[in-house]
Design a protein around this motif. Structure first.
Motif, PDB file in Angstrom:
ATOM      1  N   PRO A   1      53.933  28.514  26.057  1.00 37.10           N
ATOM      2  CA  PRO A   1      54.164  29.929  26.312  1.00 37.10           C
ATOM      3  C   PRO A   1      55.058  30.553  25.252  1.00 37.10           C
ATOM      4  N   HIS A   2      55.030  31.874  25.203  1.00 38.11           N
ATOM      5  CA  HIS A   2      56.154  32.618  24.641  1.00 38.11           C
ATOM      6  C   HIS A   2      57.108  32.732  25.817  1.00 38.11           C
ATOM      7  N   PHE A   3      58.259  32.101  25.747  1.00 34.41           N
ATOM      8  CA  PHE A   3      58.991  31.656  26.925  1.00 34.41           C
ATOM      9  C   PHE A   3      59.680  32.760  27.725  1.00 34.41           C
ATOM     10  N   GLU A   4      59.679  33.982  27.252  1.00 35.40           N
ATOM     11  CA  GLU A   4      60.351  35.026  28.025  1.00 35.40           C
ATOM     12  C   GLU A   4      59.670  35.209  29.379  1.00 35.40           C
ATOM     13  N   LYS A   5      60.473  35.454  30.390  1.00 40.38           N
ATOM     14  CA  LYS A   5      59.964  35.696  31.740  1.00 40.38           C
ATOM     15  C   LYS A   5      60.289  37.134  32.124  1.00 40.38           C
ATOM     16  N   MET A   6      59.262  37.897  32.455  1.00 42.62           N
ATOM     17  CA  MET A   6      59.421  39.299  32.806  1.00 42.62           C
ATOM     18  C   MET A   6      59.239  39.482  34.311  1.00 42.62           C
ATOM     19  N   LEU A   7      60.033  40.354  34.897  1.00 46.36           N
ATOM     20  CA  LEU A   7      59.924  40.613  36.332  1.00 46.36           C
ATOM     21  C   LEU A   7      58.533  41.110  36.684  1.00 46.36           C
ATOM     22  N   TYR A   8      57.983  42.008  35.855  1.00 49.23           N
ATOM     23  CA  TYR A   8      56.707  42.632  36.218  1.00 49.23           C
ATOM     24  C   TYR A   8      55.567  41.630  36.254  1.00 49.23           C
ATOM     25  N   ASP A   9      55.506  40.718  35.271  1.00 49.28           N
ATOM     26  CA  ASP A   9      54.438  39.712  35.281  1.00 49.28           C
ATOM     27  C   ASP A   9      54.454  38.917  36.573  1.00 49.28           C
ATOM     28  N   ASN A  10      55.628  38.511  36.981  1.00 45.10           N
ATOM     29  CA  ASN A  10      55.734  37.633  38.134  1.00 45.10           C
ATOM     30  C   ASN A  10      55.442  38.358  39.434  1.00 45.10           C
ATOM     31  N   ALA A  11      55.805  39.629  39.524  1.00 46.78           N
ATOM     32  CA  ALA A  11      55.428  40.414  40.702  1.00 46.78           C
ATOM     33  C   ALA A  11      53.909  40.538  40.796  1.00 46.78           C
ATOM     34  N   LEU A  12      53.272  40.852  39.674  1.00 50.04           N
ATOM     35  CA  LEU A  12      51.820  41.036  39.682  1.00 50.04           C
ATOM     36  C   LEU A  12      51.092  39.720  39.917  1.00 50.04           C
ATOM     37  N   LEU A  13      51.555  38.643  39.289  1.00 52.43           N
ATOM     38  CA  LEU A  13      50.859  37.368  39.436  1.00 52.43           C
ATOM     39  C   LEU A  13      51.080  36.745  40.808  1.00 52.43           C
ATOM     40  N   ALA A  14      52.216  37.003  41.433  1.00 48.56           N
ATOM     41  CA  ALA A  14      52.398  36.522  42.806  1.00 48.56           C
ATOM     42  C   ALA A  14      51.316  37.090  43.709  1.00 48.56           C
ATOM     43  N   ARG A  15      50.997  38.361  43.526  1.00 46.36           N
ATOM     44  CA  ARG A  15      49.935  38.976  44.338  1.00 46.36           C
ATOM     45  C   ARG A  15      48.571  38.406  43.971  1.00 46.36           C
ATOM     46  N   ALA A  16      48.341  38.139  42.695  1.00 45.58           N
ATOM     47  CA  ALA A  16      47.056  37.560  42.289  1.00 45.58           C
ATOM     48  C   ALA A  16      46.845  36.205  42.960  1.00 45.58           C
ATOM     49  N   TYR A  17      47.884  35.382  42.998  1.00 43.96           N
ATOM     50  CA  TYR A  17      47.750  34.070  43.648  1.00 43.96           C
ATOM     51  C   TYR A  17      47.653  34.205  45.159  1.00 43.96           C
ATOM     52  N   LEU A  18      48.310  35.194  45.729  1.00 47.48           N
ATOM     53  CA  LEU A  18      48.152  35.450  47.162  1.00 47.48           C
ATOM     54  C   LEU A  18      46.701  35.786  47.480  1.00 47.48           C
ATOM     55  N   HIS A  19      46.108  36.666  46.682  1.00 46.55           N
ATOM     56  CA  HIS A  19      44.707  37.039  46.910  1.00 46.55           C
ATOM     57  C   HIS A  19      43.785  35.850  46.648  1.00 46.55           C
ATOM     58  N   GLY A  20      44.128  35.037  45.638  1.00 42.52           N
ATOM     59  CA  GLY A  20      43.328  33.833  45.391  1.00 42.52           C
ATOM     60  C   GLY A  20      43.334  32.897  46.583  1.00 42.52           C
ATOM     61  N   TRP A  21      44.492  32.759  47.222  1.00 45.76           N
ATOM     62  CA  TRP A  21      44.568  31.939  48.431  1.00 45.76           C
ATOM     63  C   TRP A  21      43.756  32.554  49.560  1.00 45.76           C
ATOM     64  N   GLN A  22      43.828  33.867  49.710  1.00 39.16           N
ATOM     65  CA  GLN A  22      43.092  34.517  50.794  1.00 39.16           C
ATOM     66  C   GLN A  22      41.586  34.314  50.668  1.00 39.16           C
ATOM     67  N   VAL A  23      41.061  34.346  49.454  1.00 40.95           N
ATOM     68  CA  VAL A  23      39.609  34.227  49.297  1.00 40.95           C
ATOM     69  C   VAL A  23      39.142  32.786  49.241  1.00 40.95           C
ATOM     70  N   SER A  24      40.033  31.843  48.937  1.00 40.38           N
ATOM     71  CA  SER A  24      39.589  30.459  48.728  1.00 40.38           C
ATOM     72  C   SER A  24      40.177  29.466  49.718  1.00 40.38           C
ATOM     73  N   GLY A  25      41.330  29.782  50.300  1.00 43.57           N
ATOM     74  CA  GLY A  25      42.026  28.813  51.132  1.00 43.57           C
ATOM     75  C   GLY A  25      42.700  27.708  50.347  1.00 43.57           C
ATOM     76  N   ASN A  26      42.699  27.790  49.012  1.00 43.29           N
ATOM     77  CA  ASN A  26      43.313  26.769  48.160  1.00 43.29           C
ATOM     78  C   ASN A  26      44.831  26.840  48.311  1.00 43.29           C
ATOM     79  N   ASP A  27      45.414  25.803  48.882  1.00 38.84           N
ATOM     80  CA  ASP A  27      46.839  25.844  49.186  1.00 38.84           C
ATOM     81  C   ASP A  27      47.698  25.861  47.939  1.00 38.84           C
ATOM     82  N   ARG A  28      47.168  25.376  46.818  1.00 41.14           N
ATOM     83  CA  ARG A  28      47.920  25.439  45.559  1.00 41.14           C
ATOM     84  C   ARG A  28      48.227  26.894  45.199  1.00 41.14           C
TER      85      ARG A  28
END
Length: 668
Positions: A265-292
């Motif tokens: 990675p380019h190692f910087e961690k931004m608040l906005y990326d993580n807020a948006l990606l948390a929702r993406a993984y939440l939706h991924g779990w909702q559609v797939s049931g993949n616990d990861r």
């Protein structure tokens, strides 16, 4: 070395304060600097960056800390330093100019302006010596200063061309037609041609996680039923979660990977990326049931709560890529370090195989390993992560940009509220409420108007469209998660202010700055959804959700103004308009308005049905009516909690069982 202090010492931005001891006579953006430039007829050197930017640090060390370079800058220019995160209005105007001049953009950005703030030359990073095909910064300074003095006609010609280009960008006209019904599926089909079939994501290196594109594919799958769209989303989520772009020890995502494989990675961690990606993984779990996916969502939010949350409830902006002056030093591991930490517990060999670590390493061939999750899952992975996290805590951490930005905090509020309600994590919901309360109380001026930035107990700078629009979406998410009518009332009040102060009644859409904002070289519109949703996309989506909750058609009309302004552009460039396309999808779909009322036990079972699946075309009202139109006249049925499923405020008969509600939500 001579000690210096310049005007940036009085600023609150961590990025500006990083430059407060440069020998450069820096000004913050403002009337004082502009007035001096006009008084002395000197060109302006505008330098724009942000605190977590690696190459911004490099240019500061090479040039802005150098006495000879600073002397030249001070003699020939009025020097202004801008934090792009605090002043997106300034950043966007001059970034557009640099892109017109050079065909590319990025940070650090260096732009040369006339004394009245009009651009005539610019670029991104300039090295101290000639290299990378770029001129040395001091040589450039001399050439620009000479051109300004000796070739004023050429300078004014360039100014005219750039200003005409900026004005053309702002002259976009609305269509008199609404978005086409096939807009979303056609956009997804076009964008899928750039999909990386092996590693996931769009395009090759460098590769950015793009939540809005993943959301577009999910919506296209729902609309067209094509399995390929869903497969692309799930494959991308899996690959990112396995890669080094995801912090395998502490959770959370870096901003992008420098390769196509999500490894380094380019190692910087931004608040906005993580807020948006948390929702993406939440939706991924909702559609797939993949616990990861559920675990990645939770680990990302847990990281934000642990490392980014301030005592007042707001969230800091970013973690630097560098520590001790070295990019990534905080995050990488040698084999000896892994064995030292994990060997006493007998976990080293399993962990090394799982993380794909080797003697040579995968980070610059230095024996340093960016940890991935590529091997067999160890029997005690939580303990491995705990031990490594504890050991890493003894390292010198990256610098924290601890300013709180309204818009980025609003993104985190939305993520926490939605994930908390869906995963039944009351701590997430409580954190969302606390953060929203902080923004509404502390990020206000004496007249109650929204502010952009807060640090050390002080809110400052007028808020922009994205602050209002992201907060509108966040307040609606808080309402749907809690049923507290306060959040609905705050959302409607904010929407009315946003429309009054930012809307363009002539061409449609919303301006980036309010009608009474300071006058800049151009009054632009925030259009594209990269790397975060644009203010216009978020405004449209928030207003459409509010229209569905309130039954107020005027909110939909204002949202439609955005869609008519941008849908043709979105059709041509779908990768840059993912959130706008999500708003268009919501507008085009038969949205279900769901009201759930009655005793908490039964209501909880019904709410679990609503939240247990990915339902992008739904708004939810629950709790006390208290001014929420969708709840007016709704009550329990025979003492049982009831769900009312409506479209355009025309409701089916209420249902009281989870199975009946699931059937009602699936119909149509």
């Amino acid at each position: 070395m001579t000690q210096h202090t310049n005007r940036l010492i009085h600023e609150t931005s961590p990025y500006l304060r990083q430059h407060a001891h440069n020998p450069v006579d820096w000004y913050p953006w403002g009337e004082e600097a502009l007035a001096r430039a006009q008084q002395e007829n000197k060109p302006i050197l505008l330098s724009v960056g942000y605190s977590a930017c690696h190459w911004c640090h490099v240019m500061e060390h090479e040039s802005f800390e150098d006495e000879a370079t600073a002397q030249l800058m001070n003699e020939q220019f009025i020097n202004i330093k801008v934090d792009r995160e605090e002043r997106p209005d300034v950043d966007h105007i001059y970034m557009n100019a640099v892109q017109m001049l050079t065909g590319r953009g990025g940070w650090p950005m260096t732009v040369f302006l006339t004394p009245d703030g009009k651009p005539f030359y610019g670029g991104t990073y300039f090295p101290k010596e000639d290299r990378y095909g770029m001129p040395a910064f001091r040589r450039l300074l001399l050439a620009v200063a000479q051109a300004y003095r000796e070739k004023p006609d050429d300078v004014q010609k360039t100014v005219g061309q750039l200003m005409a280009g900026l004005q053309r960008m702002e002259a976009l006209q609305s269509s008199d037609q609404p978005p086409d019904a096939q807009l979303v599926t056609a956009a997804a089909a076009k964008l899928s041609g750039a999909y990386d079939e092996i590693h996931g994501g769009i395009g090759q290196a460098p590769k950015f996680p793009n939540e809005a594109v993943l959301e577009l594919f999910l919506r296209a799958h729902r609309a067209a039923g094509q399995q390929r769209y869903l497969d692309m989303v799930l494959h991308t989520l899996r690959q990112m979660a396995r890669g080094g772009i995801y912090d395998q020890v502490g959770g959370g995502f870096a901003r992008y990977s420098v390769d196509a494989t999500w490894t380094v990675p380019h190692f910087e961690k931004m608040l906005y990326d993580n807020a948006l990606l948390a929702r993406a993984y939440l939706h991924g779990w909702q559609v797939s049931g993949n616990d990861r996916f559920r675990r990645v969502c939770s680990e990302t939010l847990d990281w934000a709560l642990r490392e980014m949350r301030g005592p007042e409830g707001g969230f800091c902006s970013a973690l630097d890529a560098d520590s001790e002056g070295v990019e990534g030093k905080f995050y990488v591991w040698t084999l000896d370090e892994l064995r030292s930490v994990l060997g006493p517990a007998g976990l080293a060999d399993e962990a090394i195989a799982y993380f794909g670590a080797s003697e040579r390493g995968n980070f610059e061939g230095s024996g340093q390993n960016v940890l991935e999750a590529r091997g067999p899952v160890p029997s005690d992975l939580p303990e491995i992560r705990r031990l490594l996290l504890s050991a890493r805590a003894d390292r010198v951490p990256p610098a924290l940009d601890d300013k709180r930005l309204t818009s980025w905090n609003a993104l985190m509020v939305s993520a926490l509220a939605e994930a908390g309600a869906t995963l039944e994590r009351s701590d997430y919901v409580e954190a969302a409420v606390a953060c929203a309360s902080f923004v509404l109380s502390e990020l206000r001026d004496a007249d109650g108007r929204l502010l952009r930035s807060w640090k050390d107990g002080r809110g400052r700078l007028d808020a922009y469209l994205e602050d209002h629009a992201f907060l509108l979406e966040a307040l609606i998410s808080c309402y749907e998660a809690t049923g507290d009518p306060r959040w609905y009332a705050e959302a409607t009040a904010l929407a009315d202010v946003m429309i009054e102060r930012f809307e363009d009644p002539e061409r449609g859409g919303f301006f980036t700055t309010a009608s009474d904002h300071e006058r800049l070289a151009a009054r632009r519109k925030d259009l594209d959804d990269s790397p975060i949703p644009s203010g216009n996309s978020a405004a449209a989506f928030g207003l459409l959700r509010l229209a569905a909750l309130s039954g107020e058609g005027r909110y939909e009309r204002h949202a439609l103004g955005v869609l008519r302004l941008l849908f043709a552009l979105a059709a041509r460039h779908p990768g840059a308009f993912g959130h706008l396309l999500a708003a268009a999808d919501f507008y085009l779909a038969p949205v279900k308005e769901v009201a759930i009322v009655g005793p908490s036990t039964g209501a909880g079972e019904l709410l679990r049905v609503v939240r247990g699946a990915y339902r992008p075309h739904l708004v939810l009202a629950t709790g006390e009516a208290d001014g929420v139109p969708l709840l007016d006249g709704r009550g329990p049925v025979d003492g049982h909690a009831a769900a009312y499923v409506c479209e355009r405020f025309v409701c089916q008969a209420p249902v009281t069982s989870p199975d009946a509600l699931a059937a009602a939500l699936s119909a149509g």
